[in-house]
Design an enzyme around this catalytic site. Structure first.
Site, mmCIF file in Angstrom:
data_model
loop_
_atom_site.group_PDB
_atom_site.id
_atom_site.type_symbol
_atom_site.label_atom_id
_atom_site.label_comp_id
_atom_site.label_asym_id
_atom_site.label_seq_id
_atom_site.Cartn_x
_atom_site.Cartn_y
_atom_site.Cartn_z
ATOM 1 N N TYR A 142 0.764 -1.232 -0.063
ATOM 2 C CA TYR A 142 -0.038 0.024 0.073
ATOM 3 C C TYR A 142 0.851 1.220 0.072
ATOM 4 C CZ TYR A 142 -2.413 3.647 2.329
ATOM 5 O OH TYR A 142 -3.140 4.738 2.942
ATOM 6 N N LYS A 146 1.486 4.447 -2.516
ATOM 7 C CA LYS A 146 1.144 5.750 -2.206
ATOM 8 C C LYS A 146 2.535 6.466 -2.440
ATOM 9 C CE LYS A 146 -1.813 7.369 0.165
ATOM 10 N NZ LYS A 146 -3.280 7.710 -0.473
HETATM 11 P P1 NAD Z 1 -12.042 5.498 3.112
HETATM 12 O O1 NAD Z 1 -11.800 4.033 2.821
HETATM 13 O O2 NAD Z 1 -13.072 5.759 4.391
HETATM 14 O O3 NAD Z 1 -12.401 6.229 2.098
HETATM 15 C C1 NAD Z 1 -11.584 6.110 0.545
HETATM 16 C C2 NAD Z 1 -12.676 6.257 -0.425
HETATM 17 O O4 NAD Z 1 -12.367 5.822 -1.762
HETATM 18 C C3 NAD Z 1 -14.007 5.150 -0.144
HETATM 19 O O5 NAD Z 1 -15.119 6.072 -0.123
HETATM 20 C C4 NAD Z 1 -13.833 4.211 -1.419
HETATM 21 O O6 NAD Z 1 -15.286 4.003 -1.825
HETATM 22 C C5 NAD Z 1 -13.379 5.217 -2.611
HETATM 23 N N1 NAD Z 1 -12.744 4.442 -3.532
HETATM 24 C C6 NAD Z 1 -11.970 3.435 -3.404
HETATM 25 N N2 NAD Z 1 -11.399 2.999 -4.664
HETATM 26 C C7 NAD Z 1 -12.101 3.926 -5.628
HETATM 27 C C8 NAD Z 1 -12.042 3.843 -6.834
HETATM 28 N N3 NAD Z 1 -11.425 2.940 -7.774
HETATM 29 N N4 NAD Z 1 -12.642 4.890 -7.609
HETATM 30 C C9 NAD Z 1 -13.262 5.766 -6.895
HETATM 31 N N5 NAD Z 1 -13.293 5.807 -5.495
HETATM 32 C C10 NAD Z 1 -12.806 4.668 -4.840
HETATM 33 O O7 NAD Z 1 -10.430 5.988 3.468
HETATM 34 P P2 NAD Z 1 -10.112 7.151 4.234
HETATM 35 O O8 NAD Z 1 -9.256 6.751 5.715
HETATM 36 O O9 NAD Z 1 -11.038 8.194 4.205
HETATM 37 O O10 NAD Z 1 -8.815 7.791 3.446
HETATM 38 C C11 NAD Z 1 -8.599 8.828 2.548
HETATM 39 C C12 NAD Z 1 -7.285 8.881 2.264
HETATM 40 O O11 NAD Z 1 -6.309 9.143 3.061
HETATM 41 C C13 NAD Z 1 -6.557 7.752 1.337
HETATM 42 O O12 NAD Z 1 -5.791 8.196 0.384
HETATM 43 C C14 NAD Z 1 -5.566 7.346 2.312
HETATM 44 O O13 NAD Z 1 -4.260 6.525 1.831
HETATM 45 C C15 NAD Z 1 -5.237 8.524 3.150
HETATM 46 N N6 NAD Z 1 -4.668 8.287 4.590
HETATM 47 C C16 NAD Z 1 -5.713 7.845 5.714
HETATM 48 C C17 NAD Z 1 -5.139 7.644 6.790
HETATM 49 C C18 NAD Z 1 -6.215 7.023 7.921
HETATM 50 O O14 NAD Z 1 -5.774 7.022 9.097
HETATM 51 N N7 NAD Z 1 -7.519 6.985 7.569
HETATM 52 C C19 NAD Z 1 -3.711 7.940 7.029
HETATM 53 C C20 NAD Z 1 -3.134 8.499 6.147
HETATM 54 C C21 NAD Z 1 -3.539 8.406 4.729
#
Ligand code: NAD
Length: 245
Positions: A142, A146
Site C-alpha cells: 500500500y 502511495k
Molecule cells: P476510506 O476507505 O474511508 O475512503 C476511501 C474512499 O475511496 C471510499 O469511499 C472508497 O469507496 C473510495 N474508492 C476506493 N477505490 C475507488 C475507486 N477505484 N474509484 C473511486 N473511489 C474509490 O479511507 P480514508 O481513511 O477516508 O482515507 C482517505 C485517504 O487518506 C486515502 O488516500 C488514504 O490513503 C489516506 N490516509 C488515510 C489515513 C487514515 O488513518 N485513515 C492515514 C493516512 C492517509
C-alpha cells in the site's frame, strides 16, 4: 472583485469515505459547490452532486469534473486489503488517470491525500520534516503505491500549463465515523489482544484529528497559486503533540 462561479466549484474523488465526507462537509460550509466522485454513495447532502464511478475510468471522471477548477483526490483501497493488483490499479494507474482527466477538463488545482508513511523506513522518526527522502523499503505494498502516487501528482505540477498540485501527508486519522483505525484498536484491546509492548513502552505514534486534516487540505487548496512555494510540494500534517502508546 467578483468570484467566477467556477472557482467555487470543486470535486472530491473518494468523497464518500471517512476523510472525504468530512472534507465535503467543510467545503459546503465554506460555500463551495461540490461534486463527489466515488465507487459508492454513502450519504446525501444539499449542495453536493454524486457521481458514481471508478477513478480508473477517465470518461466517468470527466463527467464529474465538468466546470470544476479544484480537485481533491482522497480515494484509495483500504490499506488493510492485501490485494496488490488493486493498489497498483487504483493508486498508481488510477491516479495517472485522475491527472489526465483533470488536465483535459481544465482543472487548475489538484490536492492529493498522501500518507506520512511514504518516508517511514521502520525506524523512529521524531519531528520529521518534508525533506526526508521517500522510504527505500516501504513497510507494505500500500505504502509503495502511495509513494508512486505522490510522485506522479507532484511531478505533474506545471505552472506554465496552469495546473498546480500539492500533497498532504497525514499519519493516523481519528474522529467521528472512523470506520477502521481506532475502532479496530479498541476492539482488539477489548478482546485482550493488546497485552504486549513493542519497544520499551515509550514509542510515539502520530494521530491527527480528522478536522485538522481537513483544515490542512483546505489551506493547501486555497494557498496553491502559481507564485506560491506550495506548488509541487508535500506537507506533513499533524496535531501539536504525538500520542504516547
Ligand atoms: P476510506 O476507505 O474511508 O475512503 C476511501 C474512499 O475511496 C471510499 O469511499 C472508497 O469507496 C473510495 N474508492 C476506493 N477505490 C475507488 C475507486 N477505484 N474509484 C473511486 N473511489 C474509490 O479511507 P480514508 O481513511 O477516508 O482515507 C482517505 C485517504 O487518506 C486515502 O488516500 C488514504 O490513503 C489516506 N490516509 C488515510 C489515513 C487514515 O488513518 N485513515 C492515514 C493516512 C492517509
Amino acid at each position: 472583485t467578483r468570484i467566477r462561479s467556477s472557482s467555487k466549484r470543486c470535486a472530491v474523488v473518494g468523497g464518500s469515505g471517512f476523510l472525504g465526507r468530512h472534507l465535503v462537509e467543510k467545503l459546503v460550509e465554506k460555500g463551495y459547490s461540490v461534486s463527489v466522485f466515488d465507487i459508492r454513495q454513502s450519504y446525501e447532502l444539499p449542495g453536493v452532486t454524486f457521481h458514481q464511478g471508478d477513478l480508473c475510468n477517465k470518461q466517468d471522471l470527466l463527467v464529474a469534473l465538468r466546470d470544476v477548477s479544484l480537485v481533491f483526490h482522497c480515494a484509495s483501497p483500504a490499506p488493510s486489503s492485501d490485494d496488490q493488483a488493486l493498489f497498483q490499479r487504483v493508486n498508481v494507474e488510477g491516479t495517472r488517470t485522475v491527472i489526465q482527466a483533470c488536465q483535459e477538463a481544465g482543472v487548475q488545482k489538484l490536492v492529493l491525500t498522501s500518507s506520512a508513511s511514504v518516508v517511514f523506513e521502520g525506524t523512529d522518526i521524531k519531528n520529521g520534516e518534508e525533506d526526508l527522502p521517500y522510504a527505500k523499503k516501504p513497510i507494505d505494498y500500500y505504502t509503495q503505491t502511495k509513494i508512486q502516487q505522490e510522485k506522479l501528482v507532484l511531478q505533474a505540477c506545471n505552472k506554465e500549463k496552469g495546473f498546480l498540485t500539492v500533497a498532504i501527508r497525514p499519519h493516523g486519522i481519528f474522529g467521528p465515523r472512523d470506520p477502521q483505525l481506532v475502532p479496530i484498536l479498541v476492539d482488539t484491546a477489548r478482546r485482550g489482544k493488546m497485552k504486549f509492548i513493542i519497544g520499551d513502552g515509550s514509542n510515539l505514534v502520530d494521530f491527527t484529528f480528522v478536522e485538522n486534516v481537513v483544515h490542512g487540505h483546505v489551506l493547501a487548496a486555497e494557498y496553491l497559486k502559481p507564485d506560491s512555494p506550495l506548488c509541487g510540494k508535500a506537507y506533513h500534517i499533524t496535531n501539536d503533540e504525538p500520542i504516547r502508546f
